[in-house]
Design an enzyme around this catalytic site. Structure first.
Site, PDB file in Angstrom:
ATOM      1  N   SER A 130     -27.779   6.635  12.896  1.00 27.85           N
ATOM      2  CA  SER A 130     -29.078   6.793  12.234  1.00 27.85           C
ATOM      3  C   SER A 130     -29.058   7.871  11.161  1.00 27.85           C
ATOM      4  O   SER A 130     -28.379   8.905  11.298  1.00 27.85           O
ATOM      5  CB  SER A 130     -30.109   7.174  13.300  1.00 27.85           C
ATOM      6  OG  SER A 130     -31.292   7.641  12.695  1.00 27.85           O
ATOM      7  N   GLU A 132     -31.268   9.899  10.867  1.00 25.48           N
ATOM      8  CA  GLU A 132     -31.782  11.110  11.519  1.00 25.48           C
ATOM      9  C   GLU A 132     -30.666  12.125  11.767  1.00 25.48           C
ATOM     10  O   GLU A 132     -30.932  13.311  11.952  1.00 25.48           O
ATOM     11  CB  GLU A 132     -32.445  10.761  12.855  1.00 25.48           C
ATOM     12  CG  GLU A 132     -33.906  10.402  12.774  1.00 25.48           C
ATOM     13  CD  GLU A 132     -34.793  11.565  12.333  1.00 25.48           C
ATOM     14  OE1 GLU A 132     -34.744  12.620  12.985  1.00 25.48           O
ATOM     15  OE2 GLU A 132     -35.524  11.417  11.346  1.00 25.48           O
ATOM     16  N   TYR A 153     -33.391  13.395  19.571  1.00 19.27           N
ATOM     17  CA  TYR A 153     -32.924  12.044  19.217  1.00 19.27           C
ATOM     18  C   TYR A 153     -31.759  12.130  18.227  1.00 19.27           C
ATOM     19  O   TYR A 153     -30.718  11.485  18.408  1.00 19.27           O
ATOM     20  CB  TYR A 153     -34.080  11.236  18.617  1.00 19.27           C
ATOM     21  CG  TYR A 153     -33.639   9.941  17.973  1.00 19.27           C
ATOM     22  CD1 TYR A 153     -33.384   8.799  18.743  1.00 19.27           C
ATOM     23  CD2 TYR A 153     -33.459   9.847  16.588  1.00 19.27           C
ATOM     24  CE1 TYR A 153     -32.958   7.612  18.147  1.00 19.27           C
ATOM     25  CE2 TYR A 153     -33.041   8.669  15.996  1.00 19.27           C
ATOM     26  CZ  TYR A 153     -32.796   7.564  16.768  1.00 19.27           C
ATOM     27  OH  TYR A 153     -32.375   6.397  16.175  1.00 19.27           O
TER      28      TYR A 153
END
Ligand code: NAP
Ligand code: F7E
Length: 325
Positions: A130, A132, A153
């Site tokens: 991701s 992220e 996460y």
């Protein structure tokens, strides 16, 4: 006939990927969690009666926290391709449930990779990494950008990324990381910001509610269309050699702008309907994600087609149509 195993088949990406692979003639096996209510809404239209011959979509109960089950499933299915999409994928929730997020999104990846190694099956593995993971590192971000995760996460995804890389290097597994920037659709979970806004615009237009409560409107994201991104996942596993790829549109849009696109679509002024609620702020925010997907374009021939404004419109239209039904 190729056989694929998808974790997270009931999620947004799992449902589009299943459609894609069935269309390509694959036999698709999916892992679903046992739940007291049905959780297969996104793939119900693809469901095939197990009593029918030539069934090409098979669902199995399993969970990322249950390593012995992952071993028995890999042994039973013996997939040619594994798409590991399952995760606790909500960034805000990961601050409330850091341990659970680490256990599923992070260690769950290690359990699955180890199941593949233990069974000794010859397979290709896709890791749902991701944007992220880039977190606080300024844009544009590509495959060489250093990671600086800003949430439990993001940290769990960094662990999963390196586990996939390690199984590629240590055990010669054909493992790839797809580093995907935000991708959305009418099937997006209702608590992610794009779907929350699109759904609210439709419901406010229909007179069902008056306001929507949001957090940080200044965050910048690179929002693409999920249906196109699953094609990129598949292409990564067809490449001659395993490598990691960014998938993104390369565009920057603030939450505020996305809100404006959605409300304009239904002829409303967003400022009259959006209210602030601090519960939607994160303890540490990711200010700006803008991806550079030129490697995927060069090596895989993949390029995002749907840009954020068009995406906002198609999402609002789908929510309006669902309300009319
Ligand atoms: P999603 O809609 O939240 O779907 C997550 C899937 O994982 C669901 O099928 C869910 O099952 C399953 N799952 C969650 N915990 C599990 C567990 N303990 N055991 C087994 N299955 C479990 O996510 P998505 O948007 O499709 O994203 C797919 C993957 O890509 C995720 O790993 C996500 O973190 C990653 N990713 C997403 C984006 C994005 O913008 N969408 C960007 C980059 C990376 P239930 O249906 O039962 O909840
Ligand atoms: O937030 C801001 C929020 O939750 C986007 C996941 O798929 O993409 C996703 O993670 C932005 C953030 O997505 C609200 O602060 C404002 O800046 O839709 P989101 P995300 O955190 O970017 C990445 C790539 C993944 O991998 C993840 O799995 O919007 N924001 N107000 C809000 N966000 C939410 N959810 N709700 C609000 O009310």
């Amino acid at each position: 006939m190729k056989r694929a195993l998808i974790t997270g088949i009931t999620g947004q990406d799992g449902s589009y990927l299943t459609e894609l692979l069935l269309g390509k003639g694959y036999e698709v096996h999916g892992i679903i969690r046992r739940s007291s209510t049905f959780n297969t809404g996104r793939i119900d239209h693809l469901y095939q009666d197990p009593h029918e011959r030539d069934q090409r979509l098979v669902l199995h109960y399993g969970d990322l926290t249950d390593s012995s089950r992952l071993v028995t499933l890999i042994e039973k299915v013996r997939p040619d391709e594994v798409y590991h999409l399952a995760a606790q994928s909500h960034v805000r929730v990961s601050f409330d449930e850091p341990e659970y997020t680490g256990n599923t999104t992070g260690v769950g990846t290690a359990r699955l990779l180890e199941a593949i190694r233990m069974v000794g099956v010859d397979t290709r593995y896709y890791q749902a990494s991701s944007s992220e993971m880039f977190g606080a590192t300024p844009p544009p971000q590509n495959e060489d950008t250093p990671f600086y995760p800003r949430s439990p996460y993001g940290a769990a995804k960094v662990y999963g990324y390196w586990m996939a890389r390690n199984y590629r290097e240590a055990h010669d597994l054909f493992a790839v990381n797809g580093i995907l920037f935000n991708h959305e659709s009418p099937r997006r979970g209702e608590t992610f910001v794009t779907r929350k806004i699109a759904r609210a615009a439709a419901r406010i237009k229909a007179g069902l509610e008056q306001h929507v409560y949001l957090g940080n409107l200044d965050a910048v994201r690179d929002w693409g269309y999920a249906q196109e991104y699953v094609e990129g996942m598949w292409r990564m596993l067809q490449a001659p050699e395993p490598a990691d790829y960014v998938l993104a549109t390369g565009t920057a849009t603030t939450v505020r702008e996305f809100t404006q696109y959605c409300f304009e679509r239904v002829g409303l002024d967003w400022e009259e309907h959006v209210r602030f609620d601090e519960t939607y702020l994160r303890p540490t925010e990711v200010d700006a994600l803008i991806g550079d997907a030129s490697k995927a374009q060069r090596d895989l021939g993949w390029k995002a087609q749907t840009m954020p404004e068009q995406l906002a419109h198609l999402m609002v239209d789908a929510d309006l149509a669902a309300l009319q039904k």
